[in-house]
Enzyme design. Structure first.
Site, PDB file in Angstrom:
ATOM      1  N   GLY A  20       0.782  -1.232   0.000  1.00  0.00           N
ATOM      2  CA  GLY A  20       0.000   0.000   0.000  1.00  0.00           C
ATOM      3  C   GLY A  20       0.815   1.284   0.000  1.00  0.00           C
ATOM      4  O   GLY A  20       0.296   2.343   0.365  1.00  0.00           O
ATOM      5  N   SER A  21       2.066   1.213  -0.466  1.00  0.00           N
ATOM      6  CA  SER A  21       2.855   2.460  -0.438  1.00  0.00           C
ATOM      7  C   SER A  21       2.294   3.495  -1.422  1.00  0.00           C
ATOM      8  O   SER A  21       2.307   4.698  -1.132  1.00  0.00           O
ATOM      9  CB  SER A  21       4.335   2.185  -0.705  1.00  0.00           C
ATOM     10  OG  SER A  21       4.541   1.802  -2.033  1.00  0.00           O
ATOM     11  N   ASN A  22       1.780   3.033  -2.554  1.00  0.00           N
ATOM     12  CA  ASN A  22       1.157   3.991  -3.487  1.00  0.00           C
ATOM     13  C   ASN A  22      -0.140   4.550  -2.906  1.00  0.00           C
ATOM     14  O   ASN A  22      -0.422   5.748  -3.015  1.00  0.00           O
ATOM     15  CB  ASN A  22       0.892   3.327  -4.836  1.00  0.00           C
ATOM     16  CG  ASN A  22       2.137   3.272  -5.685  1.00  0.00           C
ATOM     17  OD1 ASN A  22       2.548   4.265  -6.265  1.00  0.00           O
ATOM     18  ND2 ASN A  22       2.759   2.102  -5.726  1.00  0.00           N
ATOM     19  N   ASP A  67      -2.641  -5.509 -18.261  1.00  0.00           N
ATOM     20  CA  ASP A  67      -1.567  -4.602 -18.702  1.00  0.00           C
ATOM     21  C   ASP A  67      -1.674  -4.167 -20.156  1.00  0.00           C
ATOM     22  O   ASP A  67      -0.678  -3.752 -20.749  1.00  0.00           O
ATOM     23  CB  ASP A  67      -0.175  -5.258 -18.475  1.00  0.00           C
ATOM     24  CG  ASP A  67       0.076  -5.542 -17.001  1.00  0.00           C
ATOM     25  OD1 ASP A  67      -0.428  -4.784 -16.150  1.00  0.00           O
ATOM     26  OD2 ASP A  67       0.770  -6.527 -16.706  1.00  0.00           O
ATOM     27  N   ASN A  75      -4.395   1.951 -13.692  1.00  0.00           N
ATOM     28  CA  ASN A  75      -3.449   1.090 -12.965  1.00  0.00           C
ATOM     29  C   ASN A  75      -2.044   1.643 -13.163  1.00  0.00           C
ATOM     30  O   ASN A  75      -1.776   2.371 -14.120  1.00  0.00           O
ATOM     31  CB  ASN A  75      -3.521  -0.335 -13.530  1.00  0.00           C
ATOM     32  CG  ASN A  75      -2.600  -1.299 -12.802  1.00  0.00           C
ATOM     33  OD1 ASN A  75      -2.504  -1.270 -11.560  1.00  0.00           O
ATOM     34  ND2 ASN A  75      -1.904  -2.136 -13.537  1.00  0.00           N
ATOM     35  N   GLU A 124       6.970   5.906  -8.980  1.00  0.00           N
ATOM     36  CA  GLU A 124       5.516   5.707  -8.828  1.00  0.00           C
ATOM     37  C   GLU A 124       4.941   6.725  -7.856  1.00  0.00           C
ATOM     38  O   GLU A 124       3.909   7.346  -8.120  1.00  0.00           O
ATOM     39  CB  GLU A 124       5.233   4.291  -8.320  1.00  0.00           C
ATOM     40  CG  GLU A 124       5.560   3.222  -9.339  1.00  0.00           C
ATOM     41  CD  GLU A 124       5.186   1.815  -8.887  1.00  0.00           C
ATOM     42  OE1 GLU A 124       5.018   0.963  -9.752  1.00  0.00           O
ATOM     43  OE2 GLU A 124       5.063   1.574  -7.668  1.00  0.00           O
ATOM     44  N   ILE A 150     -10.536  -7.902 -12.258  1.00  0.00           N
ATOM     45  CA  ILE A 150     -11.715  -7.064 -12.005  1.00  0.00           C
ATOM     46  C   ILE A 150     -12.858  -7.585 -12.881  1.00  0.00           C
ATOM     47  O   ILE A 150     -12.656  -7.781 -14.092  1.00  0.00           O
ATOM     48  CB  ILE A 150     -11.445  -5.595 -12.411  1.00  0.00           C
ATOM     49  CG1 ILE A 150     -10.082  -5.122 -11.900  1.00  0.00           C
ATOM     50  CG2 ILE A 150     -12.594  -4.684 -12.035  1.00  0.00           C
ATOM     51  CD1 ILE A 150     -10.045  -4.443 -10.608  1.00  0.00           C
ATOM     52  N   HIS A 165       1.960   0.245 -13.471  1.00  0.00           N
ATOM     53  CA  HIS A 165       2.760  -0.978 -13.675  1.00  0.00           C
ATOM     54  C   HIS A 165       4.235  -0.607 -13.528  1.00  0.00           C
ATOM     55  O   HIS A 165       4.669   0.416 -14.064  1.00  0.00           O
ATOM     56  CB  HIS A 165       2.481  -1.553 -15.070  1.00  0.00           C
ATOM     57  CG  HIS A 165       3.192  -2.839 -15.309  1.00  0.00           C
ATOM     58  ND1 HIS A 165       2.766  -4.038 -14.767  1.00  0.00           N
ATOM     59  CD2 HIS A 165       4.337  -3.120 -15.994  1.00  0.00           C
ATOM     60  CE1 HIS A 165       3.605  -4.999 -15.118  1.00  0.00           C
ATOM     61  NE2 HIS A 165       4.571  -4.471 -15.863  1.00  0.00           N
TER      62      HIS A 165
END
Ligand code: GRF
Length: 206
Positions: free
Chosen positions: A11-13, A151, A108, A180, A94, A110
């Site tokens: 969960g750093s983003n 992707d 998203n 990111e 999803i 990547h």
């Protein structure tokens, strides 16, 4: 925007995006986290910040037909009036109904330069290992729309970094995470400002 983050990992983003909301860099609200791993670090971040968590996992509902499984997402997203979805290390497919409903409103990030080093199995440290062993001299990040194929949604933004001779998968991962954290909030802000559009089949960011 009223954003739902989907995350299943550290969960750093997610944390960086939340900080951007708290500091008022972003004008959005994030009332909801959807995760398939109830005790992941991202869920702890949500709890610490008073964000509702919805735990929906194929493992929990493995026999359920796709229609009713996807309704679980629809219900919580509609209840919370979510109009934008940000994937930040989400590790499950999803449902198509959700992709259709949020077409061009679901993104998203990547940790490599797509279309290289993407697709099934290309997540986390695997991506950086593959990059290092290929011998390429540049890697980077890709922010893209999410469609039915892993992707392969339209690319919104990329930024590259050098892969140095002494880099290993861990040092490269650190470089990429820094990119990111720097750019994901910037691109979300572009959406807030209506500065991301599809023109002639390509994504234009102004
Ligand atoms: C990131 O590297 C992102 O590119 C990928 O999943 C990872 C999530 O990392 N989609 P974190 O959980 O935000 O640290």
């Amino acid at each position: 925007m009223n954003i739902c983050v989907f995350a299943s990992g550290t969960g750093s983003n997610f944390k960086t995006i939340l900080s951007s909301v708290k500091s008022n860099y972003l004008n959005s609200t994030i009332p909801l986290l959807i995760t398939n791993i109830s005790n992941c670090a991202a869920a702890e971040i949500a709890t610490a910040n008073g964000i509702e968590i919805s735990h929906i996992s194929r493992k929990l509902f493995h026999d359920e037909p796709e229609k009713s499984y996807s309704l679980r997402f629809t219900k919580v997203l509609e209840d919370m009036k979510i109009d934008f979805i940000v994937l930040a290390g989400y590790m499950q497919k999803i449902p198509d109904d959700i992709l259709n409903k949020y077409r061009e409103r679901i993104i998203n990030i990547h940790p490599a330069l797509l279309p290289s080093f993407g697709g099934k199995g290309m997540y986390g440290i695997n991506v950086h290992k593959a990059v290092i062993s290929s011998g390429v001299r540049v890697s980077g990040i890709t922010i893209h729309f999410v469609n039915e194929v892993y992707d392969e949604g339209k690319i919104i933004f990329q930024h590259c970094c050098e892969v140095c001779f002494d880099d290993d998968e861990f040092s490269l991962q650190k470089k990429i995470k820094d990119l990111e954290h720097k750019f994901y909030p910037v691109i979300i802000k572009k959406f807030e400002e209506g500065k991301v559009n599809i023109v002639n089949g390509k994504v234009k960011v102004i």
